[in-house]
Motif scaffolding. Structure first.
Motif, mmCIF file in Angstrom:
data_model
loop_
_atom_site.group_PDB
_atom_site.id
_atom_site.type_symbol
_atom_site.label_atom_id
_atom_site.label_comp_id
_atom_site.label_asym_id
_atom_site.label_seq_id
_atom_site.Cartn_x
_atom_site.Cartn_y
_atom_site.Cartn_z
ATOM 1 N N UNK A 202 0.821 -1.201 0.000
ATOM 2 C CA UNK A 202 0.000 0.000 0.000
ATOM 3 C C UNK A 202 0.857 1.253 0.000
ATOM 4 N N UNK A 203 1.938 1.245 0.799
ATOM 5 C CA UNK A 203 2.834 2.400 0.827
ATOM 6 C C UNK A 203 3.509 2.624 -0.518
ATOM 7 N N UNK A 204 3.909 1.538 -1.178
ATOM 8 C CA UNK A 204 4.560 1.665 -2.479
ATOM 9 C C UNK A 204 3.598 2.202 -3.532
ATOM 10 N N UNK A 205 2.348 1.739 -3.490
ATOM 11 C CA UNK A 205 1.361 2.212 -4.472
ATOM 12 C C UNK A 205 1.083 3.699 -4.289
ATOM 13 N N UNK A 206 0.882 4.112 -3.046
ATOM 14 C CA UNK A 206 0.595 5.517 -2.792
ATOM 15 C C UNK A 206 1.808 6.398 -3.074
ATOM 16 N N UNK A 207 3.002 5.896 -2.795
ATOM 17 C CA UNK A 207 4.210 6.666 -3.099
ATOM 18 C C UNK A 207 4.385 6.832 -4.601
ATOM 19 N N UNK A 208 4.090 5.767 -5.360
ATOM 20 C CA UNK A 208 4.158 5.864 -6.811
ATOM 21 C C UNK A 208 3.138 6.873 -7.330
ATOM 22 N N UNK A 209 1.941 6.837 -6.770
ATOM 23 C CA UNK A 209 0.922 7.797 -7.190
ATOM 24 C C UNK A 209 1.309 9.226 -6.860
ATOM 25 N N UNK A 210 1.896 9.452 -5.689
ATOM 26 C CA UNK A 210 2.319 10.802 -5.322
ATOM 27 C C UNK A 210 3.405 11.318 -6.252
ATOM 28 N N UNK A 211 4.352 10.452 -6.604
ATOM 29 C CA UNK A 211 5.418 10.893 -7.517
ATOM 30 C C UNK A 211 4.867 11.188 -8.908
ATOM 31 N N UNK A 212 3.928 10.386 -9.351
ATOM 32 C CA UNK A 212 3.329 10.624 -10.663
ATOM 33 C C UNK A 212 2.587 11.960 -10.676
ATOM 34 N N UNK A 213 1.838 12.228 -9.617
ATOM 35 C CA UNK A 213 1.113 13.495 -9.534
ATOM 36 C C UNK A 213 2.081 14.675 -9.468
ATOM 37 N N UNK A 214 3.184 14.507 -8.723
ATOM 38 C CA UNK A 214 4.167 15.590 -8.627
ATOM 39 C C UNK A 214 4.806 15.874 -9.993
ATOM 40 N N UNK A 215 5.207 14.811 -10.695
ATOM 41 C CA UNK A 215 5.795 15.011 -12.011
ATOM 42 C C UNK A 215 4.820 15.645 -12.985
ATOM 43 N N UNK A 216 3.569 15.195 -12.962
ATOM 44 C CA UNK A 216 2.556 15.776 -13.845
ATOM 45 C C UNK A 216 2.298 17.234 -13.486
ATOM 46 N N UNK A 217 2.332 17.551 -12.202
ATOM 47 C CA UNK A 217 2.123 18.931 -11.781
ATOM 48 C C UNK A 217 3.226 19.839 -12.304
ATOM 49 N N UNK A 218 4.474 19.370 -12.216
ATOM 50 C CA UNK A 218 5.597 20.178 -12.708
ATOM 51 C C UNK A 218 5.464 20.431 -14.208
ATOM 52 N N UNK A 219 5.111 19.397 -14.968
ATOM 53 C CA UNK A 219 4.969 19.558 -16.410
ATOM 54 C C UNK A 219 3.835 20.510 -16.771
ATOM 55 N N UNK A 220 2.706 20.365 -16.105
ATOM 56 C CA UNK A 220 1.558 21.195 -16.440
ATOM 57 C C UNK A 220 1.740 22.635 -15.968
ATOM 58 N N UNK A 221 2.415 22.826 -14.851
ATOM 59 C CA UNK A 221 2.702 24.189 -14.411
ATOM 60 C C UNK A 221 3.644 24.883 -15.390
ATOM 61 N N UNK A 222 4.631 24.143 -15.901
ATOM 62 C CA UNK A 222 5.525 24.713 -16.920
ATOM 63 C C UNK A 222 4.747 25.088 -18.177
ATOM 64 N N UNK A 223 3.854 24.194 -18.609
ATOM 65 C CA UNK A 223 3.021 24.505 -19.776
ATOM 66 C C UNK A 223 2.111 25.692 -19.501
ATOM 67 N N UNK A 224 1.618 25.788 -18.270
ATOM 68 C CA UNK A 224 0.739 26.899 -17.915
ATOM 69 C C UNK A 224 1.477 28.232 -17.965
ATOM 70 N N UNK A 225 2.716 28.251 -17.490
ATOM 71 C CA UNK A 225 3.514 29.475 -17.572
ATOM 72 C C UNK A 225 3.785 29.874 -19.022
#
Length: 340
Positions: A202-225
């Motif tokens: 469960x910890x590994x799944x949630x950690x993977x999901x958090x990293x995916x969301x963080x990476x997607x956030x960085x990409x979309x924020x860059x595109x937004x700028x």
């Protein structure tokens, strides 16, 4: 006849007191305007810039709407995935529930022994809760879940022991292992079992999901700028002649920059409101299917909506991103518009 001395002019006239030097008249221009005047002028300048930005956005309603919509979609994706992860974590149970320790009691342990053990365990440090499951209750639950009710009735005796389910306060592998070892040494406890594999998965799944969301956030924020920067650049190009004239007559960079910063912030306000609405509508639309699916499994699980704190954070983040994107765009092109 005695001659009389005629008084001199200096004798007839009393000495005149020395006059102080004339005071220098104080001109208003020496000290400049006071603070209140400057503050009112500053407020009026910002008000005029904001009104001008609103007016220019209102002249292009379709373009402004689609710009805000693109920004809203870019903001909605990472926030939506983060909310879904929180709901998945809630669906799988809390961390404490996922890391429960099962204490299998000896066969001769009765109900009083189990209740006494529960009372003792609740007083131990690191324990959040403890629950006793008697032998009869364990057999009934096993009959319902396994579907072997008729076969189990043929058994001469109940083969299942009593169980004490312990919920820890913290989910940490070394801490849980130490707690399990301590619980296994209690009287009437035959075996203490902890499913650490499930906790780690469960910890590994949630950690993977958090990293995916963080990476997607960085990409979309860059595109937004990039989106807001390109939009502000177009507005700057449309007002190039006006900006050059303002700088020729002495307009400062701050005066030229201010309307575009308000424009970026207004784009952020619109994008934040649209994004909040998209998330609320999307979760509500998806919740109907989730409720139907969970009902088939006898559960009342439902997706949680967008919390007010998360919505306000989303709105504030959108305004901040719009402001930063506008600042970067203006700072880049303001040097090119210096009067020649």
């Amino acid at each position: 006849m005695s001659a009389t001395r005629s008084p001199k002019v200096t004798d007839r006239v009393a000495p005149k007191a020395a006059e102080p030097p004339p005071k220098k008249k104080k001109h208003d221009d020496d000290d400049g305007p006071d603070f209140a005047t400057l503050f009112r002028a500053w407020l009026e300048s910002h008000r005029a810039s904001m009104v001008d930005s609103l007016r220019r956005l209102g002249k292009q309603p379709i373009g402004s709407f689609f710009t805000c919509l693109v920004m809203a979609v870019a903001l909605s994706l990472p926030m939506g995935l983060s909310l879904l992860l929180k709901n998945v974590e809630r669906l799988g149970g809390s961390w404490q529930r996922a890391a429960q320790i099962s204490l299998y009691l000896e066969m001769d342990a009765g109900g009083r022994d189990g209740e006494a053990l529960v009372t003792q365990i609740k007083g131990l440090p690191g324990v959040a809760d403890a629950e006793f499951v008697s032998r009869d209750q364990a057999l009934k639950e096993f009959q319902q879940q396994s579907g072997l009710g008729e076969a189990l009735k043929e058994l001469p005796d109940n083969p299942l022991p009593g169980v004490v389910v312990v919920t820890p306060q913290e989910v940490d592998k070394p801490t849980l292992e130490a707690l399990r070892q301590r619980l296994s040494e209690l009287p009437k406890v035959q075996q203490a079992q902890l499913d650490l594999v499930w906790v780690e998965r469960l910890a590994a799944i949630l950690k993977l999901g958090d990293r995916f969301v963080f990476g997607l956030t960085v990409l979309l924020v860059s595109a937004l700028l990039l989106v807001i920067g390109n939009t502000i650049r177009l507005h700057i190009e449309n007002r190039r002649t006006e900006i050059e004239v303002i700088k020729l007559v002495g307009g400062t960079d701050a005066y030229v920059r201010r309307p575009f910063l308000y424009m970026g912030a207004l784009y952020g306000v619109g994008a934040g409101i649209f994004s909040w609405g998209i998330l609320a509508f999307g979760l509500n639309w998806l919740n109907d299917a989730v409720v139907g699916l969970s009902g088939l499994y006898g559960s009342d699980f439902a997706l949680a909506g967008v919390p007010a704190a998360d919505g306000l954070s989303l709105l504030l983040g959108a305004v901040l991103l719009g402001y930063i994107g506008a600042w970067i765009a203006v700072a880049r092109h303001l040097r090119e518009l210096a009067p020649r």
